[in-house]
Scaffold this motif. Structure first.
Motif, PDB file in Angstrom:
ATOM      1  N   VAL A 100      48.681 -18.526   1.928  1.00 52.26           N
ATOM      2  CA  VAL A 100      49.607 -17.479   1.481  1.00 52.26           C
ATOM      3  C   VAL A 100      49.194 -16.130   2.060  1.00 52.26           C
ATOM      4  CG1 VAL A 100      50.408 -16.164  -0.521  1.00 52.26           C
ATOM      5  CG2 VAL A 100      50.296 -18.653  -0.643  1.00 52.26           C
ATOM      6  N   ASN A 101      47.903 -15.837   2.015  1.00 55.03           N
ATOM      7  CA  ASN A 101      47.417 -14.572   2.567  1.00 55.03           C
ATOM      8  C   ASN A 101      47.700 -14.468   4.060  1.00 55.03           C
ATOM      9  OD1 ASN A 101      46.421 -13.729   0.088  1.00 55.03           O
ATOM     10  ND2 ASN A 101      44.401 -14.613   0.433  1.00 55.03           N
ATOM     11  N   MET A 102      47.578 -15.592   4.768  1.00 52.65           N
ATOM     12  CA  MET A 102      47.890 -15.591   6.205  1.00 52.65           C
ATOM     13  C   MET A 102      49.368 -15.286   6.442  1.00 52.65           C
ATOM     14  SD  MET A 102      45.857 -19.007   7.473  1.00 52.65           S
ATOM     15  CE  MET A 102      44.157 -19.329   6.973  1.00 52.65           C
ATOM     16  N   VAL A 103      50.217 -15.959   5.681  1.00 52.97           N
ATOM     17  CA  VAL A 103      51.665 -15.795   5.864  1.00 52.97           C
ATOM     18  C   VAL A 103      52.100 -14.375   5.525  1.00 52.97           C
ATOM     19  CG1 VAL A 103      53.933 -16.535   5.027  1.00 52.97           C
ATOM     20  CG2 VAL A 103      52.164 -18.233   5.497  1.00 52.97           C
ATOM     21  N   MET A 104      51.485 -13.791   4.485  1.00 56.19           N
ATOM     22  CA  MET A 104      51.886 -12.450   4.076  1.00 56.19           C
ATOM     23  C   MET A 104      51.604 -11.416   5.157  1.00 56.19           C
ATOM     24  SD  MET A 104      53.466 -12.630   1.314  1.00 56.19           S
ATOM     25  CE  MET A 104      53.612 -10.869   1.022  1.00 56.19           C
ATOM     26  N   ARG A 105      50.712 -11.721   6.086  1.00 61.07           N
ATOM     27  CA  ARG A 105      50.471 -10.809   7.207  1.00 61.07           C
ATOM     28  C   ARG A 105      51.713 -10.664   8.084  1.00 61.07           C
ATOM     29  NH1 ARG A 105      46.458  -7.507   6.039  1.00 61.07           N
ATOM     30  NH2 ARG A 105      44.662  -8.636   5.178  1.00 61.07           N
ATOM     31  N   LEU A 106      52.613 -11.654   7.977  1.00 55.88           N
ATOM     32  CA  LEU A 106      53.845 -11.633   8.768  1.00 55.88           C
ATOM     33  C   LEU A 106      54.986 -10.927   8.044  1.00 55.88           C
ATOM     34  CD1 LEU A 106      53.772 -15.334  10.044  1.00 55.88           C
ATOM     35  CD2 LEU A 106      52.957 -13.296  11.242  1.00 55.88           C
ATOM     36  N   ALA A 107      54.719 -10.414   6.834  1.00 57.89           N
ATOM     37  CA  ALA A 107      55.776  -9.774   6.048  1.00 57.89           C
ATOM     38  C   ALA A 107      56.457  -8.622   6.791  1.00 57.89           C
ATOM     39  CB  ALA A 107      55.206  -9.289   4.711  1.00 57.89           C
ATOM     40  N   PRO A 108      55.724  -7.763   7.507  1.00 54.33           N
ATOM     41  CA  PRO A 108      56.416  -6.687   8.233  1.00 54.33           C
ATOM     42  C   PRO A 108      57.425  -7.207   9.254  1.00 54.33           C
ATOM     43  CG  PRO A 108      54.067  -6.217   8.076  1.00 54.33           C
ATOM     44  CD  PRO A 108      54.261  -7.628   7.593  1.00 54.33           C
ATOM     45  N   ILE A 109      57.081  -8.299   9.934  1.00 55.76           N
ATOM     46  CA  ILE A 109      58.009  -8.874  10.922  1.00 55.76           C
ATOM     47  C   ILE A 109      59.249  -9.412  10.219  1.00 55.76           C
ATOM     48  CG2 ILE A 109      58.300 -10.666  12.679  1.00 55.76           C
ATOM     49  CD1 ILE A 109      55.317 -10.454  13.244  1.00 55.76           C
ATOM     50  N   GLY A 110      59.050 -10.101   9.106  1.00 58.68           N
ATOM     51  CA  GLY A 110      60.174 -10.631   8.343  1.00 58.68           C
ATOM     52  C   GLY A 110      61.070  -9.535   7.800  1.00 58.68           C
ATOM     53  N   ALA A 111      60.456  -8.460   7.280  1.00 60.50           N
ATOM     54  CA  ALA A 111      61.236  -7.348   6.746  1.00 60.50           C
ATOM     55  C   ALA A 111      62.016  -6.647   7.856  1.00 60.50           C
ATOM     56  CB  ALA A 111      60.312  -6.353   6.049  1.00 60.50           C
ATOM     57  N   PHE A 112      61.388  -6.494   9.009  1.00 63.30           N
ATOM     58  CA  PHE A 112      62.042  -5.866  10.160  1.00 63.30           C
ATOM     59  C   PHE A 112      63.298  -6.635  10.559  1.00 63.30           C
ATOM     60  CE2 PHE A 112      62.446  -6.033  14.850  1.00 63.30           C
ATOM     61  CZ  PHE A 112      62.848  -4.724  15.082  1.00 63.30           C
ATOM     62  N   GLY A 113      63.176  -7.956  10.674  1.00 62.36           N
ATOM     63  CA  GLY A 113      64.311  -8.771  11.074  1.00 62.36           C
ATOM     64  C   GLY A 113      65.420  -8.785  10.046  1.00 62.36           C
ATOM     65  N   ALA A 114      65.049  -8.860   8.756  1.00 62.43           N
ATOM     66  CA  ALA A 114      66.046  -8.941   7.689  1.00 62.43           C
ATOM     67  C   ALA A 114      66.857  -7.649   7.581  1.00 62.43           C
ATOM     68  CB  ALA A 114      65.363  -9.247   6.358  1.00 62.43           C
ATOM     69  N   ILE A 115      66.178  -6.503   7.629  1.00 61.15           N
ATOM     70  CA  ILE A 115      66.881  -5.224   7.516  1.00 61.15           C
ATOM     71  C   ILE A 115      67.731  -4.956   8.762  1.00 61.15           C
ATOM     72  CG2 ILE A 115      66.545  -2.728   7.475  1.00 61.15           C
ATOM     73  CD1 ILE A 115      66.232  -3.987   4.769  1.00 61.15           C
ATOM     74  N   ALA A 116      67.194  -5.252   9.942  1.00 59.58           N
ATOM     75  CA  ALA A 116      67.954  -5.046  11.172  1.00 59.58           C
ATOM     76  C   ALA A 116      69.244  -5.866  11.154  1.00 59.58           C
ATOM     77  CB  ALA A 116      67.093  -5.426  12.384  1.00 59.58           C
ATOM     78  N   PHE A 117      69.152  -7.109  10.678  1.00 62.60           N
ATOM     79  CA  PHE A 117      70.340  -7.966  10.593  1.00 62.60           C
ATOM     80  C   PHE A 117      71.365  -7.398   9.612  1.00 62.60           C
ATOM     81  CE2 PHE A 117      72.351 -11.207   7.887  1.00 62.60           C
ATOM     82  CZ  PHE A 117      73.262 -11.726   8.801  1.00 62.60           C
ATOM     83  N   THR A 118      70.902  -7.001   8.433  1.00 61.13           N
ATOM     84  CA  THR A 118      71.812  -6.506   7.402  1.00 61.13           C
ATOM     85  C   THR A 118      72.567  -5.269   7.871  1.00 61.13           C
ATOM     86  OG1 THR A 118      70.367  -7.352   5.650  1.00 61.13           O
ATOM     87  CG2 THR A 118      71.958  -5.675   5.029  1.00 61.13           C
ATOM     88  N   ILE A 119      71.835  -4.298   8.403  1.00 56.92           N
ATOM     89  CA  ILE A 119      72.481  -3.066   8.868  1.00 56.92           C
ATOM     90  C   ILE A 119      73.349  -3.350  10.093  1.00 56.92           C
ATOM     91  CG2 ILE A 119      72.111  -0.732   9.729  1.00 56.92           C
ATOM     92  CD1 ILE A 119      71.278  -1.060   6.849  1.00 56.92           C
ATOM     93  N   GLY A 120      72.841  -4.200  11.008  1.00 57.11           N
ATOM     94  CA  GLY A 120      73.583  -4.502  12.216  1.00 57.11           C
ATOM     95  C   GLY A 120      74.900  -5.210  11.945  1.00 57.11           C
ATOM     96  N   LYS A 121      74.907  -6.116  10.976  1.00 59.33           N
ATOM     97  CA  LYS A 121      76.120  -6.895  10.704  1.00 59.33           C
ATOM     98  C   LYS A 121      77.122  -6.142   9.839  1.00 59.33           C
ATOM     99  CE  LYS A 121      77.842 -11.327   9.043  1.00 59.33           C
ATOM    100  NZ  LYS A 121      77.511 -12.707   8.611  1.00 59.33           N
ATOM    101  N   TYR A 122      76.626  -5.500   8.780  1.00 64.55           N
ATOM    102  CA  TYR A 122      77.542  -4.883   7.817  1.00 64.55           C
ATOM    103  C   TYR A 122      77.729  -3.388   8.038  1.00 64.55           C
ATOM    104  CZ  TYR A 122      76.823  -9.325   5.438  1.00 64.55           C
ATOM    105  OH  TYR A 122      76.747 -10.658   5.146  1.00 64.55           O
ATOM    106  N   GLY A 123      76.752  -2.726   8.693  1.00 61.37           N
ATOM    107  CA  GLY A 123      76.878  -1.311   8.998  1.00 61.37           C
ATOM    108  C   GLY A 123      76.826  -0.426   7.761  1.00 61.37           C
ATOM    109  N   PHE A 124      76.698   0.873   8.008  1.00 61.28           N
ATOM    110  CA  PHE A 124      76.644   1.834   6.907  1.00 61.28           C
ATOM    111  C   PHE A 124      78.028   2.204   6.395  1.00 61.28           C
ATOM    112  CE2 PHE A 124      72.248   3.018   8.292  1.00 61.28           C
ATOM    113  CZ  PHE A 124      71.646   2.821   7.063  1.00 61.28           C
ATOM    114  N   GLY A 125      79.053   1.869   7.163  1.00 60.62           N
ATOM    115  CA  GLY A 125      80.406   2.227   6.749  1.00 60.62           C
ATOM    116  C   GLY A 125      80.795   1.637   5.410  1.00 60.62           C
ATOM    117  N   SER A 126      80.421   0.372   5.199  1.00 59.16           N
ATOM    118  CA  SER A 126      80.765  -0.286   3.941  1.00 59.16           C
ATOM    119  C   SER A 126      80.030   0.343   2.770  1.00 59.16           C
ATOM    120  CB  SER A 126      80.436  -1.782   4.021  1.00 59.16           C
ATOM    121  OG  SER A 126      79.073  -1.975   4.320  1.00 59.16           O
TER     122      SER A 126
END
Length: 454
Positions: free
Chosen positions: A188-214
């Motif tokens: 678990v500790n090893m995987v959590m080191r990847l949390a920044p990469i996961g957060a980066f991808g998730a937020i980029a997708f959300t903003i990229g797909k839905y945009g701030f307009g909505s």
């Protein structure tokens, strides 16, 4: 400066900001980064089943009194029902005060409901009895293969009780499971080191797909959800923390890494193994932490409960559907039960809300189309509130049943290091000496809790 950037929560926060920038400037690239977030969530889900299983089985197997187990479960259910109902009530009050849907004057006939087909179809199969029956797995292997948290929890409790009744003959097996659990938490500790990469991808997708307009088109609704979550945490969970003997702010600081990870991934499941570990560090006994954290995802979804009431009344306001106080109380009463069946179902928030509105018949289900564009942006508030509520609930229930080591809790929340097992006396700067405590005898159903246990 180097020390600050070495902290996981700082890395996650920076990743969230960078992901949002990518999503705004190059939305196509942001949308393409979705696999990064999905991969991180899959890695965490891969670990959920073994972590829950090993934590619960070893914790219960080492308990001396099985009556304590039943007492913990009964009081946990009472706590879950009371607090999640308070969340529903707070949501109902806020949406009636700020009235985010009033003035929209949406014509139901003009709405395209084709995008709701997936949710309304699933809602027909989401009855309360289906939820109860789904707790029992067809086979043990099936429960682990599907990663159904409640099914795994049920089997783990039964096996833990059985091993406790076996006594000394099962000690070797329990010790083996305990060693395996330590290995799982290392992963678990090893995987959590990847949390920044996961957060980066998730937020980029959300903003990229839905945009701030909505966001701006339904900004008042989103503001209500975020405001209500903040009010609930301060006004409801704050006093619970004080009654349980700890500060809400210290607790939030204690779990800040988990909260930032949830912010980036929009999933409270992404930190479930870490929350179990954190609760043990904060003095909660292993069986209580192992039982309450997973079950709280289903039975104590505070953020989801807030969202349900606000969303339901918002749809009524936006479509000019008149609701009396009695009608709103009926919505509240139905949600008290239907909100408990949301775990383990894809699009659970929409499915449960669709099932609730369909069963009531007073609020048009078609109005849920209005929520599709901004639902993803509100999921962060729901997930963070769920995580905080689940953590506070675990601490409060542990205090209620006498399974909370106050000394260990105070050290953890104050950021003090844990005593090192087997450490020798070391003189301090004032010339006095102290002996490191090797074991903490917690009032946990007769269970001796090791100070080095993570």
């Amino acid at each position: 400066m180097k020390t600050i950037f070495g902290k996981l929560y700082v890395q996650v926060l920076l990743a969230v900001i960078l992901g949002a920038i990518i999503g705004v400037l190059v939305p196509e690239t942001g949308t393409a980064l979705k696999p990064l977030g999905d991969a991180f969530i899959k890695l965490i889900k891969m670990l959920l089943a073994p972590v829950i299983f090993l934590t619960v089985v070893t914790g219960i197997a080492k308990m001396e009194s099985m009556k304590e187990l039943g007492r913990v479960g009964f009081r946990a259910l009472i706590y879950f029902e009371v607090v999640s109902t308070l969340a529903l009530v707070v949501g109902l009050v806020v949406v009636n005060v700020f009235k985010p849907g009033v003035g929209m004057n949406v014509d139901i006939a003009s709405l395209d409901t084709s995008s709701l087909a997936t949710y309304t179809t699933a809602a027909r199969h989401a009855s309360f009895m289906d939820f109860i029956m789904n707790i029992i797995p067809d086979t043990i292997v099936d429960a682990f293969a599907k990663g159904n948290v409640l099914q795994i929890l049920l089997f783990s409790i039964l096996l833990g009780v059985a091993l406790a009744q076996v006594g000394p003959r099962g000690k070797v097996f329990v010790d083996t499971l305990d060693s395996l659990m330590q290995g799982m938490f290392r992963i678990v500790n090893m995987v959590m080191r990847l949390a920044p990469i996961g957060a980066f991808g998730a937020i980029a997708f959300t903003i990229g797909k839905y945009g701030f307009g909505s966001l701006f088109s339904l900004g008042k609704l989103m503001a209500c959800v975020y405001l209500t979550c903040a009010v609930f945490v301060i006004v409801v969970l704050g006093p619970i923390c004080r009654y349980s003997g700890f500060s809400l702010w210290k607790f939030l600081r204690f779990i800040k890494e988990e909260l930032f990870t949830v912010l980036g991934t929009s999933s409270s499941e992404s930190v479930l193994p870490q929350m179990i570990s954190k609760m043990e560090k904060a003095g909660v006994s292993k069986p209580v932490a192992g039982m309450i954290i997973p079950s709280g995802l289903t039975f104590n979804p505070d953020g989801q409960a807030i969202y349900y009431t606000i969303a339901a009344i918002f749809i009524a306001q936006a479509t000019n559907t008149p609701l009396t106080l009695a009608d709103q109380l009926i919505v509240l009463a139905v949600l008290m039960f239907t909100s408990k069946g949301s775990a383990g179902v894809t699009g659970s928030g929409f499915i449960i809300l669709a099932a609730t509105l369909a069963s009531l018949g007073t609020i048009p289900v078609a109005g849920m189309v209005l929520l599709l564009g901004v639902d993803r942006f509100m999921s962060e508030a729901r997930a963070i509130t769920n995580t905080i509520g689940n953590g506070v609930g675990t601490m409060a229930i542990a205090k209620w049943v006498g399974a909370l080591d106050k000394d260990k809790m105070n050290r953890a929340l104050n950021g003090e290091p844990e005593p090192v097992e087997g450490a020798v006396a070391v003189p301090n700067t004032g010339g006095a000496s102290y002996a490191a405590t090797t074991e903490i005898m917690g009032p946990v159903a007769g269970l001796t809790v090791s100070a080095s246990r993570v």
